[in-house]
Scaffold this active site. Structure first.
Site, PDB file in Angstrom:
ATOM      1  N   HIS A  96       0.802  -1.227   0.000  1.00  0.00           N
ATOM      2  CA  HIS A  96       0.000   0.000   0.000  1.00  0.00           C
ATOM      3  C   HIS A  96       0.835   1.278   0.000  1.00  0.00           C
ATOM      4  O   HIS A  96       0.272   2.374  -0.110  1.00  0.00           O
ATOM      5  CB  HIS A  96      -0.993   0.006   1.169  1.00  0.00           C
ATOM      6  CG  HIS A  96      -2.302   0.633   0.828  1.00  0.00           C
ATOM      7  ND1 HIS A  96      -3.410   0.549   1.641  1.00  0.00           N
ATOM      8  CD2 HIS A  96      -2.699   1.378  -0.249  1.00  0.00           C
ATOM      9  CE1 HIS A  96      -4.421   1.216   1.083  1.00  0.00           C
ATOM     10  NE2 HIS A  96      -4.014   1.728  -0.061  1.00  0.00           N
ATOM     11  N   ASP A 119      -9.695   0.254   4.405  1.00  0.00           N
ATOM     12  CA  ASP A 119      -8.519  -0.381   4.984  1.00  0.00           C
ATOM     13  C   ASP A 119      -8.780  -0.679   6.459  1.00  0.00           C
ATOM     14  O   ASP A 119      -9.513   0.057   7.125  1.00  0.00           O
ATOM     15  CB  ASP A 119      -7.337   0.617   4.863  1.00  0.00           C
ATOM     16  CG  ASP A 119      -5.962  -0.027   4.906  1.00  0.00           C
ATOM     17  OD1 ASP A 119      -5.793  -1.030   5.619  1.00  0.00           O
ATOM     18  OD2 ASP A 119      -5.053   0.508   4.245  1.00  0.00           O
ATOM     19  N   HIS A 121      -6.330  -0.305   8.316  1.00  0.00           N
ATOM     20  CA  HIS A 121      -5.326   0.628   8.850  1.00  0.00           C
ATOM     21  C   HIS A 121      -5.428   1.983   8.154  1.00  0.00           C
ATOM     22  O   HIS A 121      -5.668   2.036   6.948  1.00  0.00           O
ATOM     23  CB  HIS A 121      -3.920   0.083   8.587  1.00  0.00           C
ATOM     24  CG  HIS A 121      -3.732  -1.363   8.898  1.00  0.00           C
ATOM     25  ND1 HIS A 121      -3.954  -2.370   7.962  1.00  0.00           N
ATOM     26  CD2 HIS A 121      -3.347  -1.972  10.036  1.00  0.00           C
ATOM     27  CE1 HIS A 121      -3.703  -3.536   8.519  1.00  0.00           C
ATOM     28  NE2 HIS A 121      -3.341  -3.346   9.776  1.00  0.00           N
ATOM     29  N   ASP A 123      -2.849   3.937   7.564  1.00  0.00           N
ATOM     30  CA  ASP A 123      -1.603   4.163   6.806  1.00  0.00           C
ATOM     31  C   ASP A 123      -1.212   5.637   6.835  1.00  0.00           C
ATOM     32  O   ASP A 123      -0.818   6.229   5.828  1.00  0.00           O
ATOM     33  CB  ASP A 123      -1.749   3.650   5.355  1.00  0.00           C
ATOM     34  CG  ASP A 123      -1.954   2.136   5.313  1.00  0.00           C
ATOM     35  OD1 ASP A 123      -1.659   1.470   6.322  1.00  0.00           O
ATOM     36  OD2 ASP A 123      -2.417   1.629   4.273  1.00  0.00           O
ATOM     37  N   HIS A 136       4.552   1.163   3.870  1.00  0.00           N
ATOM     38  CA  HIS A 136       3.144   0.907   3.513  1.00  0.00           C
ATOM     39  C   HIS A 136       2.188   1.358   4.624  1.00  0.00           C
ATOM     40  O   HIS A 136       0.981   1.426   4.375  1.00  0.00           O
ATOM     41  CB  HIS A 136       2.907  -0.562   3.119  1.00  0.00           C
ATOM     42  CG  HIS A 136       2.785  -1.519   4.272  1.00  0.00           C
ATOM     43  ND1 HIS A 136       2.087  -2.710   4.173  1.00  0.00           N
ATOM     44  CD2 HIS A 136       3.287  -1.486   5.514  1.00  0.00           C
ATOM     45  CE1 HIS A 136       2.163  -3.352   5.322  1.00  0.00           C
ATOM     46  NE2 HIS A 136       2.892  -2.647   6.154  1.00  0.00           N
ATOM     47  N   ASP A 227      -7.462  -1.491   0.268  1.00  0.00           N
ATOM     48  CA  ASP A 227      -6.543  -2.491   0.826  1.00  0.00           C
ATOM     49  C   ASP A 227      -7.372  -3.746   1.109  1.00  0.00           C
ATOM     50  O   ASP A 227      -8.369  -3.683   1.837  1.00  0.00           O
ATOM     51  CB  ASP A 227      -5.938  -1.919   2.118  1.00  0.00           C
ATOM     52  CG  ASP A 227      -4.862  -2.790   2.726  1.00  0.00           C
ATOM     53  OD1 ASP A 227      -4.934  -4.028   2.599  1.00  0.00           O
ATOM     54  OD2 ASP A 227      -3.958  -2.213   3.374  1.00  0.00           O
ATOM     55  N   ASP A 229      -7.001  -6.004   3.034  1.00  0.00           N
ATOM     56  CA  ASP A 229      -7.131  -6.339   4.457  1.00  0.00           C
ATOM     57  C   ASP A 229      -8.269  -5.592   5.149  1.00  0.00           C
ATOM     58  O   ASP A 229      -8.528  -5.810   6.343  1.00  0.00           O
ATOM     59  CB  ASP A 229      -5.796  -6.199   5.210  1.00  0.00           C
ATOM     60  CG  ASP A 229      -5.350  -4.759   5.473  1.00  0.00           C
ATOM     61  OD1 ASP A 229      -6.190  -3.838   5.538  1.00  0.00           O
ATOM     62  OD2 ASP A 229      -4.114  -4.567   5.623  1.00  0.00           O
ATOM     63  N   GLU A 272      -2.184  -5.169  -1.562  1.00  0.00           N
ATOM     64  CA  GLU A 272      -1.869  -6.033  -0.419  1.00  0.00           C
ATOM     65  C   GLU A 272      -2.377  -7.474  -0.551  1.00  0.00           C
ATOM     66  O   GLU A 272      -2.455  -8.198   0.447  1.00  0.00           O
ATOM     67  CB  GLU A 272      -2.337  -5.405   0.914  1.00  0.00           C
ATOM     68  CG  GLU A 272      -1.667  -4.057   1.240  1.00  0.00           C
ATOM     69  CD  GLU A 272      -0.239  -4.160   1.793  1.00  0.00           C
ATOM     70  OE1 GLU A 272       0.232  -5.301   2.023  1.00  0.00           O
ATOM     71  OE2 GLU A 272       0.409  -3.097   1.957  1.00  0.00           O
TER      72      GLU A 272
HETATM   73  N1  ARG Z   1       0.091   0.596  11.245  1.00  0.00           N
HETATM   74  C1  ARG Z   1       1.065  -0.427  10.968  1.00  0.00           C
HETATM   75  C2  ARG Z   1       2.378   0.196  10.500  1.00  0.00           C
HETATM   76  O1  ARG Z   1       2.522   1.382  10.470  1.00  0.00           O
HETATM   77  C3  ARG Z   1       0.536  -1.405   9.930  1.00  0.00           C
HETATM   78  C4  ARG Z   1       0.313  -0.806   8.575  1.00  0.00           C
HETATM   79  C5  ARG Z   1      -0.298  -1.790   7.616  1.00  0.00           C
HETATM   80  N2  ARG Z   1      -0.459  -1.192   6.324  1.00  0.00           N
HETATM   81  C6  ARG Z   1      -0.902  -1.816   5.260  1.00  0.00           C
HETATM   82  N3  ARG Z   1      -0.914  -1.149   4.116  1.00  0.00           N
HETATM   83  N4  ARG Z   1      -1.312  -3.065   5.284  1.00  0.00           N
HETATM   84  O2  ARG Z   1       3.286  -0.503  10.142  1.00  0.00           O
HETATM   85 MN    MN Z   2      -3.261  -0.193   3.704  1.00  0.00          MN
HETATM   86 MN    MN Z   3      -4.227  -2.433   5.784  1.00  0.00          MN
END
Ligand code: ARG
Ligand code: MN
Ligand code: MN
Ligand code: MN
Length: 314
Positions: A96, A119, A121, A123, A136, A227, A229, A272
Site C-alpha cells: 500500500h 482499509d 489501517h 496508513d 506501507h 486495501d 485487508d 496487499e
Molecule cells: N500501522 C502499521 C504500521 O505502520 C501497519 C500498517 C499496515 N499497512 C498496510 N498497508 N497493510 O506498520
Molecule cells: Mn493499507
Molecule cells: Mn491495511
C-alpha cells in the site's frame, strides 16, 4: 468508456515477500475478462518495471526509502499518463505504499480529487511516528498538506509534494490504528468510519455520510484506495497484516456499488494481496477472486443483474 489496468509488482514498502505477485494472481483470477464483460473497452498496460538502488540505508527507522520513493515516482508518472489519456484506471499492487504514487499521479490530472481509503489501517504514520518503519503504513502522511511540517524530507521522496487536504479524505473499515495515527486523525478532524461505526450505523449510512462529506461543495473525481485487508481475514486470508473483525462480503459489495453509482470513480487501487501468505491454494484463490469482485463491483457489476446497453438502458 475505457478502463486501463496497470500492475505494480512492488513489495519494499513492507518486509514480507510475495505481495509483488499480487498483479499476477489478480489477473489470473479473471480480472480482464470480468471487466470486458461489463461495457468497457479494457486496456491492459501490463506491469511496471521497477529498478532498485544498490544501496538504500534506512532513514532513522524507515526501511528502503529510496526504493519506495523511486517506485512511487515511476507509478505516479504512469498513472498521470493513463488518466490524462482518458482512462478510468485500476492499479494492482503491490503493497500500500503505492497508494502515494497512484494518488499523486491522479492528482496531477485531477487536482480536485477526493480520496476514499478502505482499509483496516489508516496508513497515516509519519516517518517519526511509525512503529514498524514500513512505508506501507505511511503513504497518506505524504499526501496531506496539513501534515507538511510533521513529515521530514525522506531520501527518494523529494518529488512527492502534498496535494490533498484532510477534508478531502474519508477512511472506511479501520480497526488497527496506531497512537500517532489516532492523534493526527483527531488533530486534523479527518472523517473516518471504524468497523465499530459500521456496526452502529450500517454500511448504507456510512456510504451516505462519506459521499455527502466529500461532495458537499461540488462533485469531484474519486480516488478509491482499497486495501484487501479491509475485509475480514476469513474472506481475505492472503495478506500481510490481517486484522480480525473486518468487512463482510456484502458490506464490500455495497460500498463499491455505491462508489460506482456516483459515476465519479476515476482511479482505484487494489493492494496487499500476497499469494505467498495464503495457508493453501484455496486461500490464495479466494483472496484473489475477492479482489476481482471488488474491482468489478466498483466498475459497475451489480447484484441486481446485468444491464447491457443492447438489451435495455436502465
Ligand atoms: N500501522 C502499521 C504500521 O505502520 C501497519 C500498517 C499496515 N499497512 C498496510 N498497508 N497493510 O506498520
Ligand atoms: Mn493499507
Ligand atoms: Mn491495511
Ligand atoms: Mn452501470
Amino acid at each position: 468508456q475505457s478502463v486501463a489496468v496497470l500492475g505494480a509488482p512492488f513489495s519494499r514498502g513492507q518486509k514480507r515477500r510475495g505481495v509483488e505477485h499480487g498483479p499476477k494472481v489478480i489477473r489470473d483470477a479473471g480480472l480482464i475478462d470480468r471487466l470486458s464483460g461489463l461495457d468497457y473497452s479494457v486496456h491492459d498496460f501490463g506491469d511496471l518495471n521497477f529498478h532498485y538502488p544498490e544501496k538504500d540505508e534506512p532513514y532513522m527507522d524507515v526501511k528502503s526509502p529510496r526504493t519506495v520513493g523511486g517506485a512511487n515516482k515511476k507509478l505516479s508518472t504512469a498513472v498521470s499518463r493513463a488518466v490524462g489519456a482518458g482512462h478510468t484506471l485500476v492499479m494492482l499492487g503491490g503493497d500500500h505504499s503505492l497508494g502515494l504514487g497512484s494518488a499523486a499521479g491522479h492528482a496531477q490530472q485531477c487536482p480536485d480529487l477526493c480520496l476514499i481509503w478502505v482499509d483496516a489501517h489508516p496508513d497515516l504514520n509519519t516517518p517519526l511516528t511509525s512503529p514498524s518503519g514500513n512505508l506501507h503504513g505511511q503513504p497518506v502522511a505524504f499526501m496531506l498538506k496539513e501534515l507538511q511540517n510533521k513529515v521530514p524530507d525522506l531520501p527518494g521522496f523529494s518529488w512527492a509534494k502534498p496535494f490533498l487536504s484532510c477534508r478531502d479524505l474519508v477512511y472506511i473499515g479501520l480497526r488497527d490504528v496506531d497512537p500517532g495515527e489516532y492523534q493526527i486523525m483527531k488533530d486534523l478532524g479527518i472523517q473516518y468510519f471504524t468497523m465499530r461505526d459500521i456496526d452502529r450505523l450500517g454500511i448504507q449510512r456510512v456510504m451516505e455520510v462519506t459521499l455527502d462529506h466529500l461532495m458537499a461543495r461540488k462533485q469531484r473525481p474519486i480516488h478509491l484506495s482499497f486495501d484487501i485487508d479491509a475485509f475480514d481475514p476469513l474472506l481475505a486470508p492472503a495478506t500481510g497484516t490481517p486484522v480480525n473483525g473486518g468487512l463482510t462480503y456484502r458490506e464490500g459489495m455495497y460500498l463499491t456499488e455505491e462508489i460506482h453509482n456516483t459515476g465519479l470513480l476515476s482511479v482505484m487501487d487494489l493492494v496487499e494481496v500476497n499469494p505467498v501468505l495464503g495457508a493453501s491454494d484455496e486461500a490464495v484463490q479466494a483472496t484473489a477472486s475477492l479482489a476481482v469482485d471488488v474491482i468489478a463491483s466498483s466498475l459497475g457489476q451489480t447484484r441486481e443483474g446485468a444491464h447491457r446497453t443492447m438489451i435495455s438502458s436502465k
